[in-house]
Design a protein around this motif. Structure first.
Motif, PDB file in Angstrom:
ATOM      1  N   VAL A   1      18.267  -2.255 -38.004  1.00  0.00           N
ATOM      2  CA  VAL A   1      17.711  -2.842 -39.219  1.00  0.00           C
ATOM      3  C   VAL A   1      18.841  -3.451 -40.044  1.00  0.00           C
ATOM      4  O   VAL A   1      19.920  -2.870 -40.150  1.00  0.00           O
ATOM      5  N   TYR A   2      18.596  -4.620 -40.595  1.00  0.00           N
ATOM      6  CA  TYR A   2      19.589  -5.242 -41.476  1.00  0.00           C
ATOM      7  C   TYR A   2      18.883  -6.158 -42.457  1.00  0.00           C
ATOM      8  O   TYR A   2      17.721  -6.522 -42.271  1.00  0.00           O
ATOM      9  N   LYS A   3      19.616  -6.539 -43.510  1.00  0.00           N
ATOM     10  CA  LYS A   3      19.080  -7.453 -44.509  1.00  0.00           C
ATOM     11  C   LYS A   3      20.005  -8.657 -44.622  1.00  0.00           C
ATOM     12  O   LYS A   3      21.235  -8.514 -44.638  1.00  0.00           O
ATOM     13  N   LYS A   4      19.401  -9.838 -44.681  1.00  0.00           N
ATOM     14  CA  LYS A   4      20.209 -11.046 -44.821  1.00  0.00           C
ATOM     15  C   LYS A   4      19.376 -12.131 -45.493  1.00  0.00           C
ATOM     16  O   LYS A   4      18.142 -12.073 -45.508  1.00  0.00           O
ATOM     17  N   ALA A   5      20.077 -13.113 -46.033  1.00  0.00           N
ATOM     18  CA  ALA A   5      19.405 -14.296 -46.565  1.00  0.00           C
ATOM     19  C   ALA A   5      19.014 -15.180 -45.392  1.00  0.00           C
ATOM     20  O   ALA A   5      19.797 -15.409 -44.475  1.00  0.00           O
ATOM     21  N   ALA A   6      17.792 -15.652 -45.396  1.00  0.00           N
ATOM     22  CA  ALA A   6      17.314 -16.467 -44.276  1.00  0.00           C
ATOM     23  C   ALA A   6      16.272 -17.446 -44.766  1.00  0.00           C
ATOM     24  O   ALA A   6      15.574 -17.206 -45.761  1.00  0.00           O
ATOM     25  N   TRP A   7      16.208 -18.554 -44.073  1.00  0.00           N
ATOM     26  CA  TRP A   7      15.129 -19.510 -44.324  1.00  0.00           C
ATOM     27  C   TRP A   7      13.871 -18.971 -43.685  1.00  0.00           C
ATOM     28  O   TRP A   7      13.865 -18.591 -42.507  1.00  0.00           O
ATOM     29  N   VAL A   8      12.828 -18.902 -44.496  1.00  0.00           N
ATOM     30  CA  VAL A   8      11.607 -18.234 -44.053  1.00  0.00           C
ATOM     31  C   VAL A   8      10.403 -19.144 -44.257  1.00  0.00           C
ATOM     32  O   VAL A   8      10.464 -20.153 -44.970  1.00  0.00           O
ATOM     33  N   ASN A   9       9.307 -18.755 -43.620  1.00  0.00           N
ATOM     34  CA  ASN A   9       8.020 -19.415 -43.825  1.00  0.00           C
ATOM     35  C   ASN A   9       7.347 -18.777 -45.034  1.00  0.00           C
ATOM     36  O   ASN A   9       7.113 -17.571 -45.051  1.00  0.00           O
ATOM     37  N   TRP A  10       7.038 -19.593 -46.038  1.00  0.00           N
ATOM     38  CA  TRP A  10       6.468 -19.070 -47.290  1.00  0.00           C
ATOM     39  C   TRP A  10       5.039 -19.570 -47.441  1.00  0.00           C
ATOM     40  O   TRP A  10       4.781 -20.766 -47.396  1.00  0.00           O
ATOM     41  N   ASP A  11       4.117 -18.605 -47.607  1.00  0.00           N
ATOM     42  CA  ASP A  11       2.721 -18.944 -47.843  1.00  0.00           C
ATOM     43  C   ASP A  11       2.515 -19.072 -49.352  1.00  0.00           C
ATOM     44  O   ASP A  11       2.565 -18.059 -50.073  1.00  0.00           O
ATOM     45  N   PRO A  12       2.288 -20.285 -49.877  1.00  0.00           N
ATOM     46  CA  PRO A  12       2.183 -20.467 -51.329  1.00  0.00           C
ATOM     47  C   PRO A  12       0.907 -19.886 -51.924  1.00  0.00           C
ATOM     48  O   PRO A  12       0.836 -19.676 -53.128  1.00  0.00           O
ATOM     49  N   VAL A  13      -0.110 -19.632 -51.106  1.00  0.00           N
ATOM     50  CA  VAL A  13      -1.345 -19.037 -51.603  1.00  0.00           C
ATOM     51  C   VAL A  13      -1.230 -17.516 -51.633  1.00  0.00           C
ATOM     52  O   VAL A  13      -1.478 -16.868 -52.651  1.00  0.00           O
TER      53      VAL A  13
END
Length: 819
Positions: free
Chosen positions: A150-162
């Motif tokens: 498990v890790y945490k990082k900044a990433a470009w993600v798919n964002w659902d605006p609804v």
């Protein structure tokens, strides 16, 4: 109620009361019987069942009931996939707390499931929103955290605006959110990830060891994992960090005319220093709000950085460009552009006037034509314009170029996967809290096991934009368990696929309070037969396979895969559209249950189509099933029992009609045995029993042996239908056998009964039907010929003809070939 009258509501109520009082379907571990774990994918508690649920759970129940009749120790549990966005959205819309909305829906759907007569062990029931369940999910997350998975990082993600949350790539369908159907955007956020890629090779390898899974599902998973063999190539830069690319086509290396990097690549940022035009272009790329899947369809745009790299073989200078179609998250965030042999690169080069170089020609004898003025040449062929590699085919050039690069420390062979690590953070409230504490001094720290579960607060207020717990400092402010300083809890929640990735194992020991799983999980897992919708071919099944392997490595289970056999169902359609809660009354089976009873609904659903096929649902089938159960099955058994008791069946004293009925009965039993155990086309079982009952109704023999043959045939009909229509068959079994169907075992097929005593022989002349004979099996050829010659129609067609030869297929056909 008169015992001679079939009243579905009374029959089903009485039988369900019996199952409940006898605890008929509660099971424990039993070394005297083989175990069989039958599981249907648990439902989201949306409020009411729909016909898709009816199909799914009836199919699973039929399988489980048959295995119980075969003498297996059958576990068939049920629970609730209770976390998720619909409950949160309903809470916002109706101003009802998600927990209350969910619990009300569970109560209603449980009543409906019980009224359907499913043979569930309700003592194992749980909902994934129960702290007693998700406590151990949090505990397992901590295990994976400490294991480095498990890790945490900044990433470009798919964002659902609804839905205001991140979606995994698998949850984006044609550029839209899988639940909201809203166009998905790209955003950069800090996210928690699980290293599913550490298990990519094993996930791929074990697909070849899973004979019980449909081929198309394994192929979908194989493509999603996307194993490829290629070369990681280093392009050096004078005075700067080199750029690495990965390619599966090293044979095209000599055709590289530029290297293209993502807008987020460090080299792009370097090129933008002092270059306002390039900086503006990079900012434009970063602001593109489309789903990852749509980026490939964008108009291709790029800009020269003014930087150069060195070709690893020729040493020539190669320009570096930035383009909107290269993703930082894929591979190295850079690609080598070969316009002559990649269509995307060709279009990019044509647009910006870049050099296009041919380095692959069609193989000798190939009909292909390479015309780079029209399009890129994509086929693997023979290398040209490639210096020392000229004349090599793909395999030869792969090895030669790899060796050359390795000798220069400018490349290495590499296996890559399309699969990427699983982003499990969701920015919504109604989910399992991620058990992490953020401390400025210690970083991200797992919540100590003894402090679990981190309980989701239930008394919350929604504004429809931000998760309530992100605005509850009394909840998220805490003390760091390592340094004792001020800290804050993680306010993201788990992707709900975390819940469904291990629930099947928890059913084995749902009352175990001291750990995630106990030894009972090793007894019951793997699931022997898993039933669910075809839409889960990738998402849920891949995540569950990954979880199972990690649980195995942690010593929690012993098997390698979670599901031995998989049955994925086609959809139930209404006017060509999948039926769901939105289908209204037509989608809800309750009015059918009220009018016709559960057995009629179950029978109509099983008779409609084979499991893997989608089909158009018609309620007329329920009315027909109800009528058949009453008039053909119930009334026939009742009228039979009103006659004098039968003599004991003596198979050596039967006439041809009695043998014929008995043969049909055992053929029905044999077909059902095969279908229930292997083929699963339950519609053919219903059809076979209908045919048997038609023959029974035409059978008018009132002799003692005739009565005995009818008794056996009715017993087979009731037994065969019992997995599909369990209530009526439970009552009819008692009428026939004076014992409970709970204690019954599947009957053995009498192979002697299957022997035909009369066979029909087709008589042909030059392949055309001219007559038929009914004879004893294996009648000798010369005797058949003599009998055939006595048929008037055969005599007429043979008159004046010479018989050239005779074709005889024993017990089927006799053909005269004449001139």
């Amino acid at each position: 109620m008169s015992e001679t009258t079939y009243e579905p509501k009374k029959v089903e109520s009485d039988v369900q009361d019996h199952w409940q009082s006898e605890r008929s379907f509660e099971v424990t571990e039993n070394s005297q019987k083989p175990k069989f774990y039958c599981l249907s994918m648990f439902p989201y508690p949306s409020g009411n069942l729909h016909m898709g649920h009816v199909r799914n759970y009836t199919l699973g129940d039929v399988i489980g009931r048959f295995k119980r009749l075969q003498g297996y120790n059958v576990l068939q549990p049920m629970g609730w996939d209770a976390f998720g966005l619909p409950a949160e959205n309903a809470a916002i819309k109706n101003n009802v707390p998600p927990d209350r909305w969910t619990r009300q829906n569970i109560a209603n759907m449980k009543t409906q499931l019980q009224s359907m007569g499913f043979s569930y062990d309700w003592s194992r029931e749980f909902a994934t929103c129960d702290p007693d369940f998700y406590r151990w999910e949090q505990w397992f997350f901590n295990r994976m955290f400490r294991k480095g998975l498990v890790y945490k990082k900044a990433a470009w993600v798919n964002w659902d605006p609804v839905d205001q949350t991140v979606l995994a790539n698998e949850q984006v369908i044609d550029g839209r959110g899988w639940r909201s159907d809203a166009p998905v955007e790209r955003r950069e956020l800090k996210q928690w990830f699980v290293r599913i890629t550490d298990y990519a090779e094993e996930l791929l390898e074990y697909l070849d060891k899973m004979p019980g899974w449909p081929y198309q599902v394994k192929m979908m998973q194989r493509n999603w994992i996307g194993r490829s063999e290629g070369i990681r190539i280093t392009f050096r830069r004078d005075g700067g960090d080199p750029i690495d690319v990965y390619t599966t086509r090293p044979d095209t290396l000599m055709g590289v005319t530029c290297v293209v990097v993502a807008a987020q690549h460090p080299v792009a940022a370097e090129g933008a220093l002092g270059n306002e035009q390039l900086a503006a272009f990079i900012e434009k790329c970063n602001q593109v709000k489309v789903a990852e899947a749509d980026i490939a369809r964008l108009e291709k745009e790029g800009m020269d950085t003014g930087l150069f790299v060195e070709h690893p073989v020729t040493g020539e200078s190669v320009p570096v460009w930035v383009a909107n179609f290269v993703l930082m998250e894929y591979g190295t965030g850079a690609v080598m552009s070969v316009p002559g042999h990649d269509q995307r690169d060709w279009e990019f080069a044509k647009k910006y006037g870049l050099l296009i170089r041919q380095v692959i020609a069609p193989a000798p004898g190939s009909p292909d034509v390479c015309d780079l003025d029209l399009q890129a040449y994509l086929t693997k062929g023979v290398l040209v314009n490639s210096g020392p590699f000229n004349g090599m085919d793909f395999s030869e050039s792969f090895e030669a170029i790899a060796q050359t690069l390795e000798n220069r420390n400018l490349g290495e062979r590499q296996v890559n996967y399309r699969l990427r690590d699983w982003g499990i953070s969701r920015q919504r409230y109604w989910g399992c809290p991620i058990p992490v504490i953020h401390c400025e001094n210690c970083g991200s720290v797992p919540v100590p096991d003894e402090d679990l579960p981190v309980v989701l607060p239930l008394d919350v207020e929604f504004d429809g934009v931000v998760s309530p717990i992100k605005k509850m400092p009394d909840w998220y402010r805490c003390t760091c368990p390592e340094c004792g300083g001020q800290a804050e809890r993680e306010t993201d929640t788990f992707d709900t696929f975390m819940d469904s990735s291990w629930y099947y194992a928890r059913f084995a020991c749902s009352n175990f309070a001291q750990g995630m799983l106990d030894e009972r999980a090793k007894y019951w897992t793997s699931v022997d037969h898993y039933v669910g919708g075809e839409e889960h071919s990738i998402l849920h099944l891949l995540y569950a396979r990954f979880f199972h392997k990690v649980m195995r490595d942690e010593g929690l289970v012993e098997s390698d895969e979670p599901f031995e056999k998989l049955l994925l169902l086609g959809m139930v359609l209404q006017n060509g559209v999948k039926m769901s809660k939105s289908s209204g009354e037509a989608g809800d089976p309750q009015h059918l249950l009220n009018q016709y009873g559960a057995d009629a609904v179950r029978m109509a659903m099983m008779f409609s189509a084979p499991p893997e096929q989608s089909f158009e649902w018609s309620e007329h089938g329920v009315e027909s099933a109800s009528r058949w159960l009453r008039t053909r099955l119930w009334n026939r058994v009742v009228s039979h029992r009103e006659q004098d008791p039968a003599a004991k069946l003596d198979v050596n004293c039967l006439d041809d009609a009695q043998k014929g009925l008995r043969r049909t009965a055992h053929e029905t039993l044999a077909r059902a045995s095969d279908v229930y155990d292997r083929r699963l086309s339950f519609n053919t079982v219903v059809a076979a029993v209908m045919s048997l009952m038609n023959q029974l109704n035409r059978f008018e023999d009132t002799s003692a042996q005739g009565h005995a043959v009818v008794e056996e045939a009715l017993t087979i009909a009731v037994l065969v239908m019992s997995p599909i229509t369990p209530h009526i068959c439970h009552q009819l079994w008692w009428k026939l056998k004076q014992e409970s169907l709970d204690d019954a075992l599947w009957m053995e097929v009498d192979k002697q009964a299957l022997e035909k005593h009369i066979v029909e022989i087709v008589v042909q002349i030059n392949g055309k039907l001219r007559g038929k004979l009914e004879v004893s099996p294996d009648t000798p050829r010369d005797e058949l010929e003599a009998l055939a010659m006595q048929i008037p129609n055969i005599q007429n067609h043979l008159e004046g003809k010479e018989i050239h030869k005779v074709i005889h297929v024993p017990n089927r056909l006799f053909n005269f070939v004449v001139r």
